[in-house]
Design a protein around this motif. Structure first.
Motif, PDB file in Angstrom:
ATOM      1  N   VAL A 288      33.668 114.258  15.483  1.00  0.00           N
ATOM      2  CA  VAL A 288      33.198 112.954  15.946  1.00  0.00           C
ATOM      3  C   VAL A 288      32.246 113.136  17.122  1.00  0.00           C
ATOM      4  CG1 VAL A 288      33.908 110.742  16.936  1.00  0.00           C
ATOM      5  CG2 VAL A 288      35.295 111.814  15.149  1.00  0.00           C
ATOM      6  N   ASP A 289      31.102 112.471  17.050  1.00  0.00           N
ATOM      7  CA  ASP A 289      30.137 112.438  18.152  1.00  0.00           C
ATOM      8  C   ASP A 289      30.524 111.259  19.057  1.00  0.00           C
ATOM      9  OD1 ASP A 289      27.944 111.810  19.798  1.00  0.00           O
ATOM     10  OD2 ASP A 289      26.488 112.501  18.319  1.00  0.00           O
ATOM     11  N   PRO A 290      31.159 111.533  20.204  1.00  0.00           N
ATOM     12  CA  PRO A 290      31.684 110.439  21.029  1.00  0.00           C
ATOM     13  C   PRO A 290      30.595 109.527  21.596  1.00  0.00           C
ATOM     14  CG  PRO A 290      32.046 112.557  22.107  1.00  0.00           C
ATOM     15  CD  PRO A 290      31.489 112.842  20.757  1.00  0.00           C
ATOM     16  N   GLU A 291      29.466 110.075  21.979  1.00  0.00           N
ATOM     17  CA  GLU A 291      28.393 109.224  22.513  1.00  0.00           C
ATOM     18  C   GLU A 291      27.855 108.297  21.426  1.00  0.00           C
ATOM     19  OE1 GLU A 291      25.445 111.510  24.600  1.00  0.00           O
ATOM     20  OE2 GLU A 291      26.943 112.353  25.954  1.00  0.00           O
ATOM     21  N   LEU A 292      27.720 108.819  20.224  1.00  0.00           N
ATOM     22  CA  LEU A 292      27.289 107.985  19.108  1.00  0.00           C
ATOM     23  C   LEU A 292      28.319 106.885  18.845  1.00  0.00           C
ATOM     24  CD1 LEU A 292      25.332 107.424  16.722  1.00  0.00           C
ATOM     25  CD2 LEU A 292      26.734 109.008  15.371  1.00  0.00           C
ATOM     26  N   MET A 293      29.611 107.227  18.869  1.00  0.00           N
ATOM     27  CA  MET A 293      30.653 106.229  18.596  1.00  0.00           C
ATOM     28  C   MET A 293      30.623 105.110  19.631  1.00  0.00           C
ATOM     29  SD  MET A 293      32.050 106.885  15.806  1.00  0.00           S
ATOM     30  CE  MET A 293      30.788 107.927  15.112  1.00  0.00           C
ATOM     31  N   ILE A 294      30.383 105.461  20.891  1.00  0.00           N
ATOM     32  CA  ILE A 294      30.298 104.429  21.935  1.00  0.00           C
ATOM     33  C   ILE A 294      29.109 103.510  21.668  1.00  0.00           C
ATOM     34  CG2 ILE A 294      29.836 104.049  24.398  1.00  0.00           C
ATOM     35  CD1 ILE A 294      31.624 106.583  24.877  1.00  0.00           C
ATOM     36  N   ALA A 295      27.965 104.088  21.308  1.00  0.00           N
ATOM     37  CA  ALA A 295      26.782 103.282  20.999  1.00  0.00           C
ATOM     38  C   ALA A 295      27.036 102.370  19.795  1.00  0.00           C
ATOM     39  CB  ALA A 295      25.582 104.184  20.748  1.00  0.00           C
ATOM     40  N   LEU A 296      27.683 102.909  18.750  1.00  0.00           N
ATOM     41  CA  LEU A 296      27.975 102.117  17.555  1.00  0.00           C
ATOM     42  C   LEU A 296      28.983 101.009  17.873  1.00  0.00           C
ATOM     43  CD1 LEU A 296      28.244 104.966  14.870  1.00  0.00           C
ATOM     44  CD2 LEU A 296      26.225 103.630  15.542  1.00  0.00           C
ATOM     45  N   GLY A 297      30.028 101.355  18.632  1.00  0.00           N
ATOM     46  CA  GLY A 297      31.016 100.353  19.034  1.00  0.00           C
ATOM     47  C   GLY A 297      30.398  99.246  19.860  1.00  0.00           C
ATOM     48  N   ASN A 298      29.495  99.595  20.761  1.00  0.00           N
ATOM     49  CA  ASN A 298      28.812  98.587  21.578  1.00  0.00           C
ATOM     50  C   ASN A 298      27.938  97.673  20.723  1.00  0.00           C
ATOM     51  OD1 ASN A 298      29.959  99.438  23.989  1.00  0.00           O
ATOM     52  ND2 ASN A 298      28.261 100.781  24.511  1.00  0.00           N
TER      53      ASN A 298
ATOM     54  N   GLY B  54      37.804 105.310  10.654  1.00  0.00           N
ATOM     55  CA  GLY B  54      37.357 104.132  11.389  1.00  0.00           C
ATOM     56  C   GLY B  54      37.871 104.051  12.810  1.00  0.00           C
ATOM     57  N   ILE B  55      38.785 104.944  13.185  1.00  0.00           N
ATOM     58  CA  ILE B  55      39.422 104.837  14.501  1.00  0.00           C
ATOM     59  C   ILE B  55      38.428 104.969  15.650  1.00  0.00           C
ATOM     60  CG2 ILE B  55      41.079 105.924  16.074  1.00  0.00           C
ATOM     61  CD1 ILE B  55      42.848 106.489  13.615  1.00  0.00           C
ATOM     62  N   ALA B  56      37.555 105.958  15.617  1.00  0.00           N
ATOM     63  CA  ALA B  56      36.635 106.173  16.742  1.00  0.00           C
ATOM     64  C   ALA B  56      35.712 104.972  16.979  1.00  0.00           C
ATOM     65  CB  ALA B  56      35.842 107.463  16.550  1.00  0.00           C
TER      66      ALA B  56
ATOM     67  N   ALA C  94      35.929 102.206  20.199  1.00  0.00           N
ATOM     68  CA  ALA C  94      34.769 101.925  21.048  1.00  0.00           C
ATOM     69  C   ALA C  94      34.451 100.431  21.051  1.00  0.00           C
ATOM     70  CB  ALA C  94      33.566 102.738  20.577  1.00  0.00           C
ATOM     71  N   CYS C  95      34.542  99.787  19.893  1.00  0.00           N
ATOM     72  CA  CYS C  95      34.293  98.347  19.803  1.00  0.00           C
ATOM     73  C   CYS C  95      35.374  97.558  20.547  1.00  0.00           C
ATOM     74  CB  CYS C  95      34.212  97.929  18.340  1.00  0.00           C
ATOM     75  SG  CYS C  95      33.775  96.197  18.090  1.00  0.00           S
ATOM     76  N   ALA C  96      36.625  97.958  20.385  1.00  0.00           N
ATOM     77  CA  ALA C  96      37.737  97.290  21.074  1.00  0.00           C
ATOM     78  C   ALA C  96      37.569  97.391  22.593  1.00  0.00           C
ATOM     79  CB  ALA C  96      39.069  97.898  20.638  1.00  0.00           C
TER      80      ALA C  96
ATOM     81  N   LEU D 117      34.844  94.986  23.666  1.00  0.00           N
ATOM     82  CA  LEU D 117      35.271  93.588  23.608  1.00  0.00           C
ATOM     83  C   LEU D 117      36.487  93.300  24.496  1.00  0.00           C
ATOM     84  CD1 LEU D 117      34.856  92.812  19.793  1.00  0.00           C
ATOM     85  CD2 LEU D 117      33.428  91.990  21.680  1.00  0.00           C
ATOM     86  N   GLY D 118      37.168  94.358  24.958  1.00  0.00           N
ATOM     87  CA  GLY D 118      38.353  94.182  25.794  1.00  0.00           C
ATOM     88  C   GLY D 118      39.548  93.635  25.045  1.00  0.00           C
ATOM     89  N   VAL D 119      39.719  94.083  23.798  1.00  0.00           N
ATOM     90  CA  VAL D 119      40.841  93.617  22.975  1.00  0.00           C
ATOM     91  C   VAL D 119      41.595  94.829  22.416  1.00  0.00           C
ATOM     92  CG1 VAL D 119      39.674  91.461  22.362  1.00  0.00           C
ATOM     93  CG2 VAL D 119      39.452  93.447  20.851  1.00  0.00           C
ATOM     94  N   PRO D 120      42.852  94.639  21.980  1.00  0.00           N
ATOM     95  CA  PRO D 120      43.607  95.747  21.382  1.00  0.00           C
ATOM     96  C   PRO D 120      43.064  96.139  20.006  1.00  0.00           C
ATOM     97  CG  PRO D 120      45.081  93.953  22.035  1.00  0.00           C
ATOM     98  CD  PRO D 120      43.676  93.448  22.150  1.00  0.00           C
ATOM     99  N   MET D 121      43.375  97.365  19.605  1.00  0.00           N
ATOM    100  CA  MET D 121      43.016  97.879  18.292  1.00  0.00           C
ATOM    101  C   MET D 121      44.297  98.168  17.512  1.00  0.00           C
ATOM    102  SD  MET D 121      41.059 101.394  17.209  1.00  0.00           S
ATOM    103  CE  MET D 121      42.437 102.424  17.670  1.00  0.00           C
TER     104      MET D 121
END
Length: 191
Positions: A30-40, A61-63, A67-69, A72-76
């Motif tokens: 998993v590319d963590p920086e990419l996941m953060i960008a995608l989640g944002n 789908g977890i990563a 990042a999206c959760a 948004l400040g919500v639970p996953m």
């Protein structure tokens, strides 16, 4: 999303007209920086949808869901594919057939983590035939929760998943939509 499309073209491998390997940055390593960008990006699209929880199917789908959760400040919530010795009562379950693996599994959600008051955003890595997403929808609806939408990293637009979900009134937002694919060839939809 250009960032994801460029990453797919650079590091993804189109095996044939149906299989795209993205194991070097999404579903094995998993590319963590990419996941953060995608989640944002997913969070930005769904920020006004009243999301109270993010749900994803283990494990790819977890990563992006996390990042999206976080954005948004919500639970996953992780919808489980395998039976668990600790998850054995008050469960919502449904059978899902995996297109990629050609097998079926029992998708499981504990009733402790979802209520009828929840407005759930589903995040997944791929959308092809829509079987996994439809299974996740069934579980969330069994809990009488509502659906905020479905966020997808990579959609195979030449397969029927999008139409299946949109016909149910679901907001489907995909970050990269593949129009056509073949061995060593990927063409994206122009939006």
């Amino acid at each position: 999303m250009k960032l994801l499309e460029e990453k797919i073209l650079r590091d993804g491998v189109a095996v044939n007209e149906n299989i795209l390997k993205v194991d070097s940055f999404i579903n094995h390593q998993v590319d963590p920086e990419l996941m953060i960008a995608l989640g944002n990006e997913l969070a930005e699209h769904f920020k006004d949808h009243g999301v109270t929880k993010i749900a994803t199917i283990e494990s790819s789908g977890i990563a992006p869901a996390l990042a999206c959760a976080m954005a948004l400040g919500v639970p996953m919530i992780i919808l489980k594919k395998q039976p668990s010795k600790t998850l054995n009562s008050d469960l919502y379950q449904t059978i899902v057939t995996s297109y990629t693996k050609g097998t079926s599994y029992e998708l499981t959600l504990s009733s402790k983590y979802i209520t009828a008051d929840d407005h759930v955003l589903i995040i997944d890595d791929f959308l092809a035939n829509g079987e996994a997403a439809t299974g996740a929808l069934r579980l969330i609806r069994k809990a009488h929760a509502t659906i905020a939408g479905i966020g997808i990293l990579i959609e195979k637009s030449f397969q029927p998943g999008r139409e299946k979900l949109i016909s149910q009134g679901i907001d489907v937002y995909s970050l990269a939509r593949i129009k056509k694919m073949d061995k060593d060839y990927i063409e994206f939809c122009e939006d």
